[in-house]
Structures are given as structure tokens and as C-alpha cells.
Design a protein around this motif. Structure first.
Motif, short mmCIF file in Angstrom:
data_model
loop_
_atom_site.label_atom_id
_atom_site.label_comp_id
_atom_site.label_asym_id
_atom_site.label_seq_id
_atom_site.Cartn_x
_atom_site.Cartn_y
_atom_site.Cartn_z
N LEU A 227 0.82 -1.21 0.00
CA LEU A 227 0.00 0.00 0.00
C LEU A 227 0.86 1.27 0.00
CD1 LEU A 227 -2.71 -1.08 2.62
CD2 LEU A 227 -2.91 -1.07 0.12
N ALA A 228 2.09 1.17 0.52
CA ALA A 228 2.98 2.33 0.58
C ALA A 228 3.81 2.48 -0.70
CB ALA A 228 3.92 2.20 1.78
N LYS A 229 3.53 1.66 -1.71
CA LYS A 229 4.26 1.70 -2.98
C LYS A 229 5.74 1.34 -2.80
CE LYS A 229 0.64 3.42 -5.21
NZ LYS A 229 -0.10 2.62 -6.21
N GLY A 230 6.00 0.49 -1.79
CA GLY A 230 7.37 0.02 -1.57
C GLY A 230 7.68 -1.17 -2.45
N ASP A 231 8.86 -1.74 -2.27
CA ASP A 231 9.30 -2.90 -3.06
C ASP A 231 8.70 -4.17 -2.43
OD1 ASP A 231 10.72 -5.01 -4.27
OD2 ASP A 231 12.48 -3.76 -4.58
N VAL A 232 7.61 -4.64 -3.00
CA VAL A 232 6.88 -5.78 -2.43
C VAL A 232 7.69 -7.07 -2.51
CG1 VAL A 232 4.81 -7.20 -2.63
CG2 VAL A 232 4.64 -4.73 -2.93
N VAL B 97 -6.79 -1.49 2.10
CA VAL B 97 -6.79 -0.27 2.91
C VAL B 97 -7.91 -0.32 3.94
CG1 VAL B 97 -7.07 2.24 2.89
CG2 VAL B 97 -5.76 1.13 1.09
N ALA B 98 -9.11 -0.71 3.47
CA ALA B 98 -10.27 -0.80 4.37
C ALA B 98 -10.05 -1.87 5.43
CB ALA B 98 -11.52 -1.11 3.55
N PHE B 99 -9.46 -2.98 5.03
CA PHE B 99 -9.26 -4.08 5.97
C PHE B 99 -8.23 -3.71 7.04
CE2 PHE B 99 -7.06 -8.06 7.19
CZ PHE B 99 -8.13 -8.68 7.81
N LEU B 100 -7.18 -2.98 6.63
CA LEU B 100 -6.16 -2.57 7.59
C LEU B 100 -6.77 -1.66 8.66
CD1 LEU B 100 -3.12 -2.81 8.18
CD2 LEU B 100 -2.80 -0.71 6.86
N ALA B 101 -7.62 -0.74 8.22
CA ALA B 101 -8.30 0.14 9.17
C ALA B 101 -9.22 -0.66 10.10
CB ALA B 101 -9.11 1.19 8.42
N LEU B 102 -9.88 -1.71 9.55
CA LEU B 102 -10.78 -2.55 10.34
C LEU B 102 -10.01 -3.33 11.40
CD1 LEU B 102 -13.67 -3.64 10.74
CD2 LEU B 102 -13.12 -5.43 9.08
N THR C 11 1.74 3.64 12.94
CA THR C 11 2.92 4.08 12.20
C THR C 11 2.91 3.48 10.79
OG1 THR C 11 4.19 2.28 13.24
CG2 THR C 11 4.39 4.48 14.20
N GLY C 12 2.28 2.32 10.64
CA GLY C 12 2.13 1.73 9.32
C GLY C 12 1.30 2.62 8.40
N LEU C 13 0.23 3.19 8.93
CA LEU C 13 -0.59 4.11 8.14
C LEU C 13 0.20 5.37 7.76
CD1 LEU C 13 -4.02 3.89 10.01
CD2 LEU C 13 -3.46 2.95 7.76
N ILE C 14 1.04 5.85 8.69
CA ILE C 14 1.90 7.00 8.40
C ILE C 14 2.88 6.64 7.28
CG2 ILE C 14 3.68 8.53 9.34
CD1 ILE C 14 2.27 8.22 12.09
N ALA C 15 3.44 5.43 7.37
CA ALA C 15 4.39 4.96 6.35
C ALA C 15 3.72 4.85 4.99
CB ALA C 15 4.99 3.62 6.76
N ILE C 16 2.47 4.40 4.97
CA ILE C 16 1.73 4.30 3.71
C ILE C 16 1.59 5.68 3.06
CG2 ILE C 16 -0.56 3.85 2.70
CD1 ILE C 16 -0.80 1.54 4.76
N ASN C 17 1.20 6.66 3.86
CA ASN C 17 1.04 8.02 3.34
C ASN C 17 2.37 8.57 2.83
OD1 ASN C 17 -0.50 10.57 3.03
ND2 ASN C 17 0.85 11.30 4.65
N TYR C 18 3.43 8.38 3.62
CA TYR C 18 4.75 8.90 3.24
C TYR C 18 5.28 8.16 2.01
CZ TYR C 18 9.67 10.21 3.51
OH TYR C 18 10.93 10.67 3.20
N GLY C 19 5.10 6.85 1.97
CA GLY C 19 5.58 6.05 0.84
C GLY C 19 4.91 6.45 -0.46
N ARG C 20 3.62 6.73 -0.41
CA ARG C 20 2.90 7.16 -1.61
C ARG C 20 3.42 8.51 -2.09
NH1 ARG C 20 -1.98 4.71 -3.10
NH2 ARG C 20 -2.44 2.82 -1.93
N GLN C 21 3.68 9.43 -1.16
CA GLN C 21 4.24 10.73 -1.53
C GLN C 21 5.65 10.56 -2.12
OE1 GLN C 21 4.15 13.24 1.95
NE2 GLN C 21 1.92 13.29 2.03
#
Length: 298
Positions: free
Chosen positions: A91-96, A177-182, A273-283
Motif C-alpha cells: 500500500l505504501a508503494k514500496g518494493d513488495v 486499505v479498508a481491511f487494515l483500518a478494520l 505508524t504503518g498508516l503513516i508509512a503508507i502516506n509517506y511512501g505514496r508521496q
């Protein structure tokens, strides 16, 4: 902190389904690239298996806490990356491909390192010896069923039915994304009554361990000139630990529910912090995409 239907059955199945969706976005060349450039794998494993336990030991020693809590924090630091690190990297657009490789390697290696380092930590903080051992076959099987098998199936579908795979990939990305929030919401609801006491006991240590380890992973990768996708991947892989395994060791093998408190709080905080990383990774992905064409023209 004890296993429930949600943590024992629903969560692993749901994660496996997300991993299937992740496999739809991968091709064999992604993993061949990891083999061609082993530096990223080495840096990720060193950050996970060496730097993280050292950071955990320093925090557990310097921050005032009960010996059982300090030991619980050390167990978290000794555990491999969790399967959810792959989802968050995706989700963070990292190297899967790198994330999956690191999770697989660290999960197998820690089968041997947790008994050794765990016993040393137990002797240091508790003053006694303890039998900490993980079943090798069961651990490898868990990694295979929850990670490698569903990703392999997803990649197979992409090879055979590429058009269907592209459509499913878009759907699974949104569902993830929805599942992670759940997951975060359910975990908070489950532990709501216990949270204030847990946070008072171990909050500072957990926050320091999670944030310092992620920052260390990110800047170590940056120091060795890894690309932005690899940097965000390693930061996530080092910070998102297998909290379920940590709880199984502390509350199960060591039969000490108090030791499981750090793992319970860490499992909640690392998702934030994972959600923060997702936002930062996408940017970061957008910035890198803009810079690469410019650099190629120079």
C-alpha cells in the motif's frame, strides 16, 4: 491477549486473501531483481536481525520498566517481520518483492536466533534461564501458507489471465486499505478496557522501539543508496513485527501474560505508524516518479 477466533482464524485467512491480491501485481522479474541486487536483502536482514535487537536491549535497559515488561519488549525486538508488513509495503508503494523475501528469510532465521538471544535476554532481565524454542516446521509452514502460497497463486493468475488479474488488483488494493483500518479498530475495541493500564506500563518503550527501528531501517537504506521503494520497504519491515508470535512466546511458551503486554501494545501502535508509512511512501513514490524522467533527460 489470548487467541480468539479473530486472531487465530479470521485474521490469517483475510491476510492470505490480501496476499493473493498482492500476487496479482507481481511478476517473476520482480523476484529476479532481488536476486540480482542482494545488497537490499542484506541491509534489510541486518537492520531486522541485528540493529533491532540492539535497539530493543538499549531501550529495555535505559527506560524504567519492570523486568517482565523489559523481557516482553525484547521478545518483540527478536521476532521476525509480520505478514502485515508485506501488505503495508504494498500500500505504501514500496518494493513488495523485497518485503516478501525479507519476511520469508527473517521468519526462518529467527527460528534459530530467538531461542539463543531470547534465553540470554531472559537471564539478563529475569535472572533465570528459560526454555524458549520455536517449532521449525510449523513456523515455516505458517510463512508458506499465509505468504508464499497466496502470492504464488496470484502471480499464476496474472500469467494465465492477465486482464482479470489487472481488474482484481484494483479491487484488492482498495479492500486492503479498508481491511487494515478494520484490523486496527477491532484490536482497539478488544483491548479497550485494558489499554490505559497497558500504555502506562510500556507505552514509552513501545513508541521508542517502533519509531527508532523504522527510522534506523529507512536511513540505513538511504546511506547505502538504495532506491526509495527499497528504503520504505526496509523501514516497514523493521518496524512491523510479528506481534502474534511474540504473544505466543510470552503468554504461551513462557506462560507469563504480563510479558505479553508489550506485544499487545506494539501490535496496535505499529499499525498507526504503518498508516503513516503508507502516506509517506505514496508521496515518495510520486516524487521519485517525477524526478526519474527529469534525471533521464539530463
Amino acid at each position: 491477549m489470548q487467541a480468539s477466533f479473530f486472531t487465530a482464524v479470521a485474521l490469517p485467512i483475510a491476510l492470505a486473501i490480501i496476499m493473493l491480491g498482492m500476487g496479482l501485481s507481481l511478476v517473476p522479474e520482480d523476484f529476479q531483481r532481488v536476486k540480482k541486487y542482494p545488497k537490499a536483502v542484506l541491509i534489510g536482514l541486518v537492520s531486522q536481525l541485528i540493529f533491532l535487537p540492539i535497539i530493543g536491549f538499549i531501550i529495555a535497559t535505559l527506560v524504567p520498566m519492570q523486568p517482565t515488561i523489559a523481557m516482553g519488549l525484547m521478545i518483540i525486538a527478536l521476532c521476525p517481520g509480520g505478514v502485515s508488513s508485506n501488505v503495508i509495503t504494498f500500500l505504501a508503494k514500496g518494493d513488495v518483492a523485497l518485503s516478501v523475501t525479507l519476511t520469508a528469510f527473517s521468519s526462518v532465521i529467527t527460528v534459530f536466533t530467538i531461542p539463543i538471544l531470547g534465553n540470554l535476554a531472559y537471564q539478563h532481565f529475569i535472572g533465570q534461564t528459560a526454555a524458549i524454542a520455536l517449532p521449525i516446521g510449523a513456523t515455516i509452514l505458517q510463512v508458506f501458507l499465509m505468504t508464499l502460497l497466496p502470492i504464488g497463486l496470484g502471480m499464476g493468475i496474472r500469467q494465465i489471465l492477465p486482464e482479470i488479474a489487472r481488474r482484481l488488483e484494483k479491487v484488492t488494493s482498495r479492500l486492503a486499505v479498508a481491511f487494515l483500518a478494520l484490523i486496527i479498530l477491532i484490536l482497539i475495541i478488544r483491548e479497550w478496557n485494558s489499554l490505559p493500564g497497558f500504555i502506562m506500563q510500556v507505552g514509552v518503550g513501545v513508541v521508542l522501539l517502533n519509531t527508532i527501528s523504522m527510522i534506523t531501517g529507512f536511513y540505513t537504506s538511504k546511506l547505502f543508496n538504495l532506491n526509495s521503494a527499497q528504503q520504505i520497504c526496509i523501514a516497514i519491515e523493521v518496524g512491523i513485527q510479528n506481534g502474534t508470535l511474540a504473544i505466543a512466546i510470552t503468554a504461551g511458551l513462557l506462560n507469563n501474560p504480563d510479558m505479553a503486554i508489550p506485544a499487545a501494545i506494539y501490535s496496535l501502535f505499529m499499525n498507526v505508524t504503518g498508516l503513516i508509512a503508507i502516506n509517506y511512501g505514496r508521496q515518495l513514490a510520486v516524487t521519485s516518479a517525477v524526478q526519474e524522467p527529469v534525471e533521464s533527460q539530463v
